[in-house]
Design a protein around this motif. Structure first.
Motif, PDB file in Angstrom:
ATOM      1  N   VAL A  21       0.837  -1.203   0.000  1.00 33.74           N
ATOM      2  CA  VAL A  21       0.000   0.000   0.000  1.00 33.74           C
ATOM      3  C   VAL A  21       0.868   1.248   0.000  1.00 33.74           C
ATOM      4  CG1 VAL A  21      -1.584   1.402   1.378  1.00 33.74           C
ATOM      5  CG2 VAL A  21      -2.048  -1.022   1.067  1.00 33.74           C
ATOM      6  N   CYS A  22       1.858   1.285   0.880  1.00 34.03           N
ATOM      7  CA  CYS A  22       2.740   2.455   0.976  1.00 34.03           C
ATOM      8  C   CYS A  22       3.545   2.661  -0.299  1.00 34.03           C
ATOM      9  CB  CYS A  22       3.691   2.303   2.171  1.00 34.03           C
ATOM     10  SG  CYS A  22       2.853   2.376   3.766  1.00 34.03           S
ATOM     11  N   ALA A  23       3.991   1.566  -0.906  1.00 34.21           N
ATOM     12  CA  ALA A  23       4.765   1.668  -2.144  1.00 34.21           C
ATOM     13  C   ALA A  23       3.906   2.229  -3.275  1.00 34.21           C
ATOM     14  CB  ALA A  23       5.320   0.302  -2.525  1.00 34.21           C
ATOM     15  N   VAL A  24       2.664   1.719  -3.377  1.00 33.31           N
ATOM     16  CA  VAL A  24       1.747   2.217  -4.406  1.00 33.31           C
ATOM     17  C   VAL A  24       1.440   3.696  -4.174  1.00 33.31           C
ATOM     18  CG1 VAL A  24      -0.626   2.073  -5.276  1.00 33.31           C
ATOM     19  CG2 VAL A  24       0.704  -0.013  -4.925  1.00 33.31           C
ATOM     20  N   SER A  25       1.179   4.080  -2.939  1.00 33.39           N
ATOM     21  CA  SER A  25       0.882   5.480  -2.614  1.00 33.39           C
ATOM     22  C   SER A  25       2.060   6.389  -2.947  1.00 33.39           C
ATOM     23  CB  SER A  25       0.523   5.610  -1.129  1.00 33.39           C
ATOM     24  OG  SER A  25      -0.635   4.855  -0.824  1.00 33.39           O
ATOM     25  N   ALA A  26       3.280   5.915  -2.674  1.00 32.29           N
ATOM     26  CA  ALA A  26       4.464   6.701  -2.998  1.00 32.29           C
ATOM     27  C   ALA A  26       4.607   6.889  -4.506  1.00 32.29           C
ATOM     28  CB  ALA A  26       5.716   6.019  -2.434  1.00 32.29           C
ATOM     29  N   LEU A  27       4.364   5.835  -5.267  1.00 25.15           N
ATOM     30  CA  LEU A  27       4.437   5.927  -6.728  1.00 25.15           C
ATOM     31  C   LEU A  27       3.407   6.916  -7.271  1.00 25.15           C
ATOM     32  CD1 LEU A  27       4.924   2.150  -7.550  1.00 25.15           C
ATOM     33  CD2 LEU A  27       6.551   3.982  -8.082  1.00 25.15           C
TER      34      LEU A  27
END
Length: 337
Positions: free
Chosen positions: A30-36
């Motif tokens: 989730v955090c990786a997708v949000s950062a992208l």
């Protein structure tokens, strides 16, 4: 990482992509997708290197096995904004990368999670004209058991109507929207359905009768107000609604939209005065006199508000014009030859 300087952030995109796909912890994905998404920015219709790299990953995340990851990915399309050119306005062309998201979002309408389905509908509403050919699938959203999904479906159909109001695909949505307007138990769904018909009902005669019924009988004032607004957009095609609109003038919560609708119809009578029969002119005059008697009632709490004053002026101008047209016809009959 998503909130640091873009130049620095872009360097870590490959690692974030790997993490978003492969980390076993859903919260990390989730955090990786949000950062992208943060790195790509809100305008996903740009062809920047960052956007091109991120969109395929976000699309893949929409299909993730974890609900929270899917919701995080959908947020990218829900919060999406476009850069409009002065001459392009409502005709923005989607990039190939963004178009690739549409079939995935449509498939997501079948998701087991209600919130995911609702967010997918919301995301589709941002896709504009490129959802037109998928209207039949969006119509299925009107049958969803979840209120938010149905609300979203009516919203999408309204948006598509703005983009492509003359499309045959869009017109196919009319029967489903009328059913929603008449039968759905959720007031926002019914209100949205009326609003959508405002844009896509121009060629369909049954729309007017459905809107008249909603204006007369729906128990929610928001739905009745939306119905009056939709009738206003239909102009001369909504002349059969005049008696009901006149009655609506007596209700404070409906008065503004009813007056706008009557003003639009009155102006269509004025524009086509020479084509009206004597009986039609007399009937139009009678309707406008009745409407003005109600609108100009000094006891009305809205009598002196600017918006309502403008509406009365429109009705008065059209009434005076039609009276002159009637007098002209009488004069031409009595004038010696």
């Amino acid at each position: 990482m998503g909130s640091i300087d873009k130049k620095v952030a872009s360097q870590v995109i490959p690692n974030l992509i790997t993490t978003s796909k492969n980390d076993p912890d859903a919260e990390v994905r989730v955090c990786a997708v949000s950062a992208l998404i943060s790195i790509a920015g809100k305008d996903l219709n740009k062809s920047t290197p960052e956007v091109k790299a991120v969109i395929p990953v976000v699309i893949a995340a929409v299909k993730d096995s974890d609900t929270e990851v899917r919701l995080a990915a959908l947020m990218a399309f829900q919060s999406m904004s476009f850069t409009y050119s002065s001459d392009d306005n409502f005709n923005v062309k989607l990039t190939n990368e963004l178009k690739a998201a549409i079939p995935v979002l449509m498939e997501t309408l079948k998701d087991d999670n209600e919130q995911v389905r609702s967010n997918a509908i919301s995301a589709l509403s941002n896709m504009g004209q490129d959802t037109t050919s998928l209207v039949p699938v969006i119509i299925q959203g009107l049958k969803d058991k979840n209120d938010l999904v149905r609300i979203g479906a009516t919203s999408v159909l309204g948006s598509v109507g703005i983009w492509k109001r003359k499309s045959e695909e869009v017109v196919k949505a009319v029967p489903a929207l009328i059913t929603a307007l008449k039968e759905d138990k959720n007031t926002q769904v019914r209100s949205n359905a009326a609003y959508a018909l405002k844009f896509i009902g121009e060629k369909v005669a049954i729309v007017v009768s459905a809107l008249i019924e909603a204006l007369k009988n729906d128990l929610d004032f928001q739905v009745r107000s939306s119905a009056a607004s939709a009738l206003e957009s239909l102009g001369e095609k909504a002349t059969t609604a005049v008696p009901v609109l006149i009655e609506a003038l007596k209700k404070p919560e409906l008065r503004y939209n009813a007056e706008e609708a009557l003003g639009r119809i009155a102006e269509s009578w004025q524009d086509n005065a020479t084509k009206l029969s004597n009986q039609e002119v007399d009937l139009a005059i009678s309707y406008l006199e009745t409407a003005l008697n109600i609108a100009e009632n000094p006891k009305s709490e809205y009598a002196n508000l600017f918006g309502f004053a403008e509406g009365k002026k429109r009705l008065r101008r059209s009434l005076n014009f039609l009276k002159k047209e009637k007098d002209s016809r009488l004069f031409s009959k009595t004038r010696p030859r």
